[in-house]
Design a protein around this motif. Sequence first.
Motif, short mmCIF file in Angstrom:
data_model
loop_
_atom_site.label_atom_id
_atom_site.label_comp_id
_atom_site.label_asym_id
_atom_site.label_seq_id
_atom_site.Cartn_x
_atom_site.Cartn_y
_atom_site.Cartn_z
N VAL A 57 36.80 36.78 52.87
CA VAL A 57 38.05 36.81 52.10
C VAL A 57 37.93 37.84 50.98
N LEU A 58 36.83 37.81 50.26
CA LEU A 58 36.63 38.72 49.15
C LEU A 58 36.63 40.17 49.61
N SER A 59 35.86 40.50 50.64
CA SER A 59 35.81 41.89 51.10
C SER A 59 37.16 42.35 51.62
N THR A 60 37.91 41.43 52.23
CA THR A 60 39.25 41.78 52.73
C THR A 60 40.18 42.08 51.57
N LEU A 61 40.19 41.25 50.55
CA LEU A 61 41.06 41.47 49.39
C LEU A 61 40.72 42.78 48.67
N LEU A 62 39.43 43.07 48.56
CA LEU A 62 39.03 44.30 47.87
C LEU A 62 39.47 45.54 48.62
N ALA A 63 39.71 45.40 49.92
CA ALA A 63 40.14 46.54 50.74
C ALA A 63 41.66 46.64 50.87
N VAL A 64 42.38 45.63 50.37
CA VAL A 64 43.84 45.62 50.48
C VAL A 64 44.44 46.33 49.28
N ASP A 65 45.20 47.38 49.52
CA ASP A 65 45.75 48.19 48.43
C ASP A 65 46.68 47.39 47.52
N SER A 66 47.40 46.42 48.08
CA SER A 66 48.38 45.68 47.30
C SER A 66 47.76 44.68 46.34
N CYS A 67 46.47 44.42 46.46
CA CYS A 67 45.78 43.49 45.56
C CYS A 67 45.12 44.27 44.44
N ALA A 68 45.57 44.02 43.20
CA ALA A 68 45.10 44.82 42.07
C ALA A 68 43.80 44.30 41.47
N THR A 69 43.68 42.99 41.37
CA THR A 69 42.52 42.39 40.71
C THR A 69 42.06 41.16 41.49
N VAL A 70 40.74 41.01 41.61
CA VAL A 70 40.19 39.86 42.36
C VAL A 70 39.14 39.18 41.50
N PRO A 71 39.51 38.16 40.72
CA PRO A 71 38.51 37.39 40.00
C PRO A 71 37.80 36.41 40.95
N THR A 72 36.51 36.22 40.73
CA THR A 72 35.75 35.21 41.46
C THR A 72 34.94 34.41 40.44
N ILE A 73 34.72 33.14 40.76
CA ILE A 73 33.85 32.29 39.95
C ILE A 73 32.86 31.64 40.91
N SER A 74 31.57 31.87 40.67
CA SER A 74 30.56 31.41 41.61
C SER A 74 29.24 31.21 40.89
N ARG A 75 28.33 30.48 41.57
CA ARG A 75 27.02 30.21 40.97
C ARG A 75 26.11 31.43 41.02
N ARG A 76 26.34 32.30 41.98
CA ARG A 76 25.56 33.54 42.07
C ARG A 76 26.49 34.69 42.39
N ALA A 77 26.01 35.89 42.15
CA ALA A 77 26.86 37.06 42.31
C ALA A 77 27.21 37.27 43.78
N PRO A 78 28.46 37.62 44.06
CA PRO A 78 28.82 37.96 45.44
C PRO A 78 28.13 39.25 45.87
N LYS A 79 27.86 39.35 47.16
CA LYS A 79 27.21 40.55 47.67
C LYS A 79 28.17 41.74 47.71
N LYS A 102 37.92 46.47 41.85
CA LYS A 102 38.91 45.42 41.56
C LYS A 102 38.27 44.06 41.31
N LEU A 103 36.98 43.94 41.58
CA LEU A 103 36.30 42.66 41.45
C LEU A 103 36.00 42.33 40.00
N GLN A 104 36.34 41.10 39.60
CA GLN A 104 35.96 40.57 38.29
C GLN A 104 35.13 39.31 38.55
N ALA A 105 33.83 39.50 38.70
CA ALA A 105 32.95 38.40 39.09
C ALA A 105 32.45 37.65 37.86
N ILE A 106 32.72 36.35 37.84
CA ILE A 106 32.23 35.48 36.78
C ILE A 106 31.12 34.61 37.38
N ILE A 107 29.93 34.70 36.82
CA ILE A 107 28.79 33.93 37.31
C ILE A 107 28.61 32.71 36.41
N GLU A 108 28.75 31.54 37.00
CA GLU A 108 28.60 30.28 36.25
C GLU A 108 27.83 29.28 37.12
#
Length: 233
Positions: A17-39, A44-50
């Motif tokens: 889902v993340l890689s797809t959103l990052l490749a879609v031109d119409s999606c401007a910003t993609v925040p994520t919240i996860s225990r470890r960093a996404p690969k 456009k990625l705004q990764a929050i590590i918690e």
Amino acid sequence: MSTTAVFGCTGLVGSNVLSTLLAVDSCATVPTISRRAPKTTGAKLQAIIEPETNQWADKLTALTPPPTTVISALGTTRAAAGGIANQWKIDHDLNVELAQAAKARGVRNFVFVSSAGTRGMLSARAPYSRMKIGVEDSIKDLGFEQAVILRPGLILGEREGSNILGGFLNTLLHGFGRIVGQGAKDAIGQEADVIARAAVHAARITEEGRAPSKYWVVEAADIVRLGRTEWVG
């Protein structure tokens, strides 16, 4: 799709889902919240590590601007969680908490990757089914402008630390598809990237106001249609 937040971004479906959103031109910003960093990374990625999942709802409500859409592919297995009680805390309790936080923050659309076959007369009694049913019903009751529930069958793809049984099922179903045809295979299981694209496509449709219903349940055949047949990246 101005801002779409993703949960479960380090898992099999969520990472797609993340890689797809990052490749879609119409999606401007993609925040994520996860225990470890996404690969997957991208501008456009705004990764929050918690590491503490009990902080995720607060992190979601603090996102500025608030996401228009949240996609949750969050889930674990009984083995990885260390028992059914711990799995329930992630698959059910955390998903419900995030949906509630999203609604409180003004998120308009919520997309949840659930599972097929959970509402049968016998299967509905299983703990795994009750987790998924509980989340689906909670999302419906929250009354988002648009809610999308994807119900894939067997999820095909290479997982981190995949076990022998998982690899065997992947091989078996791919072989089954070669023998009886792609359509029969699609009815039983779908590739993780197809499920992910279906989730993104459904989110895009909801943001464009074209969803067929306020509470849209996407079964296996429509997952294949949205994520492969009709997909335009």
